[in-house]
Design a protein around this motif. Structure first.
Motif, PDB file in Angstrom:
ATOM      1  N   CYS A 149       0.839  -1.184   0.000  1.00 53.97           N
ATOM      2  CA  CYS A 149       0.000   0.000   0.000  1.00 53.97           C
ATOM      3  C   CYS A 149       0.881   1.243   0.000  1.00 53.97           C
ATOM      4  N   CYS A 150       0.241   2.352  -0.154  1.00 56.53           N
ATOM      5  CA  CYS A 150       0.923   3.638  -0.265  1.00 56.53           C
ATOM      6  C   CYS A 150       0.375   4.559   0.817  1.00 56.53           C
ATOM      7  N   GLU A 151       1.263   5.150   1.606  1.00 56.70           N
ATOM      8  CA  GLU A 151       0.876   6.052   2.684  1.00 56.70           C
ATOM      9  C   GLU A 151       1.547   7.412   2.493  1.00 56.70           C
ATOM     10  N   VAL A 152       0.771   8.450   2.395  1.00 56.64           N
ATOM     11  CA  VAL A 152       1.303   9.803   2.397  1.00 56.64           C
ATOM     12  C   VAL A 152       1.204  10.333   3.822  1.00 56.64           C
ATOM     13  N   ARG A 153       2.323  10.763   4.364  1.00 55.34           N
ATOM     14  CA  ARG A 153       2.394  11.216   5.744  1.00 55.34           C
ATOM     15  C   ARG A 153       2.987  12.617   5.832  1.00 55.34           C
ATOM     16  N   THR A 154       2.664  13.295   6.907  1.00 53.45           N
ATOM     17  CA  THR A 154       3.327  14.553   7.215  1.00 53.45           C
ATOM     18  C   THR A 154       4.077  14.398   8.533  1.00 53.45           C
ATOM     19  N   ALA A 155       5.222  15.062   8.622  1.00 59.43           N
ATOM     20  CA  ALA A 155       6.042  15.054   9.833  1.00 59.43           C
ATOM     21  C   ALA A 155       6.212  16.487  10.299  1.00 59.43           C
ATOM     22  N   SER A 156       6.038  16.696  11.595  1.00 62.24           N
ATOM     23  CA  SER A 156       6.200  18.041  12.147  1.00 62.24           C
ATOM     24  C   SER A 156       7.624  18.219  12.653  1.00 62.24           C
ATOM     25  N   VAL A 157       8.042  19.455  12.791  1.00 62.48           N
ATOM     26  CA  VAL A 157       9.395  19.730  13.264  1.00 62.48           C
ATOM     27  C   VAL A 157       9.570  19.314  14.723  1.00 62.48           C
ATOM     28  N   SER A 158       8.470  19.073  15.429  1.00 60.83           N
ATOM     29  CA  SER A 158       8.545  18.602  16.808  1.00 60.83           C
ATOM     30  C   SER A 158       8.566  17.085  16.913  1.00 60.83           C
ATOM     31  N   GLY A 159       8.444  16.384  15.761  1.00 61.51           N
ATOM     32  CA  GLY A 159       8.620  14.938  15.758  1.00 61.51           C
ATOM     33  C   GLY A 159       7.377  14.110  15.531  1.00 61.51           C
ATOM     34  N   THR A 190       4.082  12.546  13.564  1.00 55.74           N
ATOM     35  CA  THR A 190       3.716  12.221  12.198  1.00 55.74           C
ATOM     36  C   THR A 190       2.218  11.979  12.114  1.00 55.74           C
ATOM     37  N   SER A 191       1.663  12.232  10.933  1.00 55.08           N
ATOM     38  CA  SER A 191       0.246  11.991  10.692  1.00 55.08           C
ATOM     39  C   SER A 191       0.078  11.309   9.340  1.00 55.08           C
ATOM     40  N   LEU A 192      -0.774  10.301   9.298  1.00 52.12           N
ATOM     41  CA  LEU A 192      -1.146   9.661   8.047  1.00 52.12           C
ATOM     42  C   LEU A 192      -2.285  10.466   7.432  1.00 52.12           C
ATOM     43  N   VAL A 193      -2.064  11.040   6.247  1.00 57.09           N
ATOM     44  CA  VAL A 193      -3.095  11.881   5.640  1.00 57.09           C
ATOM     45  C   VAL A 193      -3.784  11.211   4.455  1.00 57.09           C
ATOM     46  N   PHE A 194      -3.128  10.212   3.860  1.00 56.56           N
ATOM     47  CA  PHE A 194      -3.746   9.530   2.714  1.00 56.56           C
ATOM     48  C   PHE A 194      -3.204   8.120   2.622  1.00 56.56           C
TER      49      PHE A 194
END
Length: 298
Positions: free
Chosen positions: A10-20, A22-26
């Motif tokens: 599968c394919c996961e698009v994630r975002t990472a914050s500068v504070s560490g 992560t969130s799965l967005v798609f």
């Protein structure tokens, strides 16, 4: 060449914050998407998949194709024009194109000069592109760093040694090109992070590591950088490996602020994916098992 998911992948698009965090967005099991760019208004991510260009709306979680004409299948080398209305693209035919970000006719920028052209950076004023030139499309030969006017025209070589280089990207103030290069080592494929002035002066190594380090991306404010770290001995930037996505301060590249372990590599972090406020960046993982449902999954 259009990439596809393996069976069970599968394919996961994630975002990472500068504070560490992560969130799965798609999450999708239907299409392999790659190399997110964050739009200048902060509302969407631009990705490629199935040879086409896509827009993912962060608030609604919807993915829609950006309709383009006049361009071949696209690869994962694409960067936004600083004007916010257009995007520069690399096609599988080895050429660089510019197209409206809302969709429309793509215009070819590079000439038929016998080389393949792989775009990675655009200067902050939007006037010049940085790319890697592969003579005759022969991937057994090292890529060379070049720049070209954004509207097309004469190219300029930037000397960074004899080793293969990739991922050249302008710093936010336009005074440096950041890249990965094999010029510091005789070990095959041992890419390291470096920078050079656009005129070819002050070529310098940023990190001396035993790993294979690719694609340095600076935050818009210039304070932070992300890159992807492959295992020692890796050649190129292949897919489907355990890699690290690394966050560092540009004042001290050897001191890691955060590290995220990812199954991926190719497509994970090929282009600059920072949010316009420099607080987050996006990356893609390609795990071999379906993702666990979690908050924020679209």
């Amino acid at each position: 060449m259009v990439r596809t998911l393996q069976p069970g992948q599968c394919c996961e698009v994630r975002t990472a914050s500068v504070s560490g965090e992560t969130s799965l967005v798609f999450h999708t099991e239907d299409m392999l998407v790659e190399a997110p760019n964050w739009t200048l208004d902060g509302r969407a991510l631009i990705l490629n998949g199935n040879g086409r260009l896509w827009r993912f709306e962060l608030e609604s979680g919807t993915l829609s194709e950006i309709p383009l004409s006049g361009a071949p299948d696209l690869n994962n080398d694409h960067v936004l024009d600083p004007d916010g209305t257009a995007i520069f693209l690399s096609g599988d035919d080895g050429h660089i194109y510019r197209a409206p970000l809302a969709g429309g006719e793509a215009t070819r920028i590079t000439d038929h000069d016998g080389s393949f052209h792989f775009l990675h950076g655009v200067s902050p004023d939007g006037r010049r592109l940085a790319y890697v030139d592969i003579p005759e499309g022969d991937f057994g030969r090292p890529g060379r760093l070049r720049t070209i006017p954004a509207g097309g025209g004469p190219t300029k070589s930037v000397e960074v040694g004899q080793g293969h280089c990739d991922g050249p990207e302008f710093s936010p103030d336009g005074t440096w090109l950041y890249l990965n290069t094999e010029s510091f080592s005789t070990a095959p494929g041992h890419a390291q992070l470096a920078r050079v002035r656009p005129d070819g002066s002050q070529f310098e190594r940023l990190v001396d590591s035993a790993t294979v380090d690719w694609f340095p991306h600076l935050s818009p404010d210039g304070r932070l950088a992300s890159y992807v770290r492959f295992p020692a001995g890796t050649r190129g930037h292949p897919a489907d490996l355990p890699v690290d996505v690394v966050l560092v301060s540009t004042s001290g590249w050897t001191a890691e602020l955060h590290t995220w372990q990812v199954f991926g590599g190719q497509g994970t972090l090929n282009v600059n994916s920072w949010s316009p406020d420099s607080e987050r960046f996006a990356y893609v993982a390609y795990p071999m098992a379906p993702a666990t449902a979690e908050s924020g999954m679209a």
